[in-house]
Enzyme design. Structure first.
Site, PDB file in Angstrom:
ATOM      1  N   HIS A 144       0.828  -1.141   0.016  1.00 43.58           N
ATOM      2  CA  HIS A 144       0.069  -0.088  -0.103  1.00 43.58           C
ATOM      3  C   HIS A 144       0.917   1.198  -0.024  1.00 43.58           C
ATOM      4  CE1 HIS A 144      -3.585   2.564   1.224  1.00 43.58           C
ATOM      5  NE2 HIS A 144      -2.699   3.240   1.725  1.00 43.58           N
ATOM      6  N   GLU A 145       1.690   1.293   0.841  1.00 47.40           N
ATOM      7  CA  GLU A 145       2.797   2.529   1.213  1.00 47.40           C
ATOM      8  C   GLU A 145       3.603   2.639  -0.209  1.00 47.40           C
ATOM      9  OE1 GLU A 145       2.166   4.765   3.062  1.00 47.40           O
ATOM     10  OE2 GLU A 145       0.639   3.491   4.546  1.00 47.40           O
ATOM     11  N   HIS A 148       1.904   4.545  -2.899  1.00 44.95           N
ATOM     12  CA  HIS A 148       1.950   5.850  -3.147  1.00 44.95           C
ATOM     13  C   HIS A 148       3.124   6.381  -3.442  1.00 44.95           C
ATOM     14  CE1 HIS A 148      -1.770   6.238  -0.712  1.00 44.95           C
ATOM     15  NE2 HIS A 148      -1.412   5.924   0.311  1.00 44.95           N
ATOM     16  N   HIS A 154      -5.277   7.233  -2.948  1.00 43.86           N
ATOM     17  CA  HIS A 154      -6.339   6.062  -2.395  1.00 43.86           C
ATOM     18  C   HIS A 154      -7.381   6.063  -3.346  1.00 43.86           C
ATOM     19  CE1 HIS A 154      -4.612   7.281   1.573  1.00 43.86           C
ATOM     20  NE2 HIS A 154      -4.142   5.881   1.464  1.00 43.86           N
TER      21      HIS A 154
END
Length: 256
Positions: A144-145, A148, A154
């Site tokens: 997830h990170e 980014h 998101h």
């Protein structure tokens, strides 16, 4: 996610940094090292927030689709799932990871304090951050990170999200409501269909003032449950296709 506290103390090497964050009772974005903290775990520079600088978003892609990184502290000794996440991304996209030699633009991956999971969005020609606190050393959270870092916002804050999910603001803790604001359309490029299973979507009780009984958001599509990235072990096919589209990956399936 950066905790909703009055002061946040992070341990970076031997240096303690005291960060003044927004009070938990307000809906003002906190700051960290000159960046604004958006949506709980995205660091973004103020100059990237104005519409007149929207063209900068095109420059947030990593040059040559190569993410230069530096593992520090604990993760330099035990890279484990971080390297596994890098391989998963490399095997499915044209993104490559390269250990830093002397490059100016790179992402520093370090063990932040407790639940401190956050990352700079996309590329910037300086040191960037990817913090994985002790509560974030989970494969899905790492992916997830890294999403980014690649440049993904998101899924649940897409400008068109109201067509697909319902956010229950009354169920969300005051200090977490800012994490559910829609990303302005000038700041993000909406790529492909909405993905309920994306690695970039929060679980449906994230930020809830009563997670056992109240949902922060839920899918408009019957029978769909929004699941946190901590319970996931891969990018979805749509995640992969979005990354390949964002970086115009040659030979990879992309959205038109």
């Amino acid at each position: 996610m950066i905790p909703d506290v009055g002061f946040l103390v992070l341990l970076t090497g031997a240096l303690f940094i005291c960060i003044k964050a927004a009070p938990a009772t307000t809906d003002v974005d906190p700051t960290f090292e000159g960046r604004i903290v958006m949506e709980g775990d995205i660091l973004i520079r103020e100059e990237q927030l104005t519409e007149r600088n929207a063209i900068a978003l095109e420059n947030m892609r990593w040059p040559d689709a190569t993410i230069v990184y530096k593992l520090t502290g604990w993760y330099a000794l035990f890279p484990g799932d971080i390297k596994k996440a890098m391989r998963h991304i490399e095997e499915n996209t044209c993104i490559k990871f390269k250990a830093r030699s002397n490059e100016e633009g790179y992402v520093k991956i370090y063990k932040g304090e407790k639940e401190s999971c956050f990352a700079d969005i996309g590329y910037f020609a300086s040191e960037q951050r990817l913090s994985l606190g002790s509560g974030c050393k989970i494969f899905g959270r790492i992916l997830h990170e890294m999403g980014h870092t690649i440049g993904l916002f998101h899924e649940h804050t897409r400008p068109d999200r109201d067509n697909y999910i319902t956010v229950h603001e009354d169920n969300i803790r005051p200090g977490s409501k800012r994490n559910y604001r829609k990303t302005p359309s000038y700041m993000t490029r909406v790529i492909g269909p909405f993905d309920y299973d994306s690695i970039m979507i929060y679980g449906e009780t994230a930020g809830s003032r009563d997670p056992m009984h109240l949902k922060s958001m839920e899918a408009n599509k019957p029978g769909v449950t929004l699941i946190s990235s901590r319970y996931k072990d891969r990018l979805t096919d749509l995640d992969i296709k979005k990354i390949n589209t964002l970086y115009n990956c040659p030979g990879k399936e992309k959205f038109s």
